[in-house]
Design a protein around this motif. Sequence first.
Motif, short mmCIF file in Angstrom:
data_model
loop_
_atom_site.label_atom_id
_atom_site.label_comp_id
_atom_site.label_asym_id
_atom_site.label_seq_id
_atom_site.Cartn_x
_atom_site.Cartn_y
_atom_site.Cartn_z
N GLY A 6 0.84 -1.18 0.00
CA GLY A 6 0.00 0.00 0.00
C GLY A 6 0.88 1.23 0.00
N LEU A 7 0.49 2.22 -0.78
CA LEU A 7 1.22 3.49 -0.84
C LEU A 7 0.32 4.62 -0.39
CD1 LEU A 7 2.99 3.28 -4.32
CD2 LEU A 7 3.97 2.79 -2.08
N LEU A 8 0.89 5.51 0.39
CA LEU A 8 0.20 6.73 0.79
C LEU A 8 1.01 7.91 0.28
CD1 LEU A 8 -0.58 6.00 4.55
CD2 LEU A 8 -2.19 5.97 2.65
N HIS A 9 0.33 8.84 -0.34
CA HIS A 9 0.97 10.08 -0.75
C HIS A 9 0.47 11.13 0.23
CE1 HIS A 9 1.01 8.00 -4.82
NE2 HIS A 9 2.22 7.93 -4.30
N LEU A 20 4.72 7.05 1.48
CA LEU A 20 4.88 6.03 2.50
C LEU A 20 4.45 4.70 1.92
CD1 LEU A 20 3.20 8.07 5.36
CD2 LEU A 20 5.65 7.77 4.99
N ALA A 21 5.23 3.66 2.14
CA ALA A 21 4.93 2.32 1.62
C ALA A 21 4.86 1.34 2.78
CB ALA A 21 6.00 1.87 0.64
N THR A 22 3.92 0.40 2.69
CA THR A 22 3.78 -0.64 3.70
C THR A 22 3.25 -1.93 3.07
OG1 THR A 22 2.73 -1.21 5.82
CG2 THR A 22 1.41 0.08 4.30
N ALA A 23 3.55 -3.03 3.70
CA ALA A 23 3.01 -4.32 3.28
C ALA A 23 1.63 -4.55 3.87
CB ALA A 23 3.96 -5.45 3.67
N LEU A 31 -7.24 3.68 6.07
CA LEU A 31 -6.92 5.11 6.03
C LEU A 31 -7.61 5.78 4.85
CD1 LEU A 31 -3.11 5.09 6.87
CD2 LEU A 31 -4.98 5.84 8.35
N ALA A 32 -7.67 5.10 3.72
CA ALA A 32 -8.29 5.67 2.52
C ALA A 32 -9.79 5.93 2.75
CB ALA A 32 -8.09 4.74 1.33
N SER A 51 9.58 5.30 4.17
CA SER A 51 9.29 6.64 3.70
C SER A 51 10.29 7.07 2.63
CB SER A 51 9.37 7.60 4.89
OG SER A 51 9.21 8.92 4.48
N ARG A 52 9.78 7.80 1.64
CA ARG A 52 10.65 8.39 0.62
C ARG A 52 10.15 9.80 0.33
NH1 ARG A 52 12.66 6.15 -5.23
NH2 ARG A 52 13.92 7.98 -5.68
N ALA A 53 11.07 10.74 0.30
CA ALA A 53 10.71 12.13 0.05
C ALA A 53 10.07 12.27 -1.33
CB ALA A 53 11.94 13.03 0.15
N GLY A 54 9.05 13.09 -1.43
CA GLY A 54 8.37 13.36 -2.69
C GLY A 54 7.34 12.31 -3.03
N TRP A 55 6.66 12.57 -4.12
CA TRP A 55 5.71 11.63 -4.70
C TRP A 55 6.35 11.05 -5.94
CZ3 TRP A 55 0.68 15.06 -4.43
CH2 TRP A 55 0.30 15.17 -3.10
#
Length: 60
Positions: A6-9, A20-23, A31-32, A51-55
Amino acid sequence: MPDGYGLLHAEGEGGTRVTLATADVEYVRALAGASPEILAGLELPQDKFLSRAGWPDDWT
């Protein structure tokens, strides 16, 4: 091996963008479906996400 990711921007204070990425796909789905009032000021557990900076469109 996870069934997916799952990715969250997200946007932080000042408009800082982070991906943000999670399994834990079910957590991201929950959350969505949450209202903006619930999400406002929400602190996510850091141990659940990478976590990774930016989209993605910011990455080169």
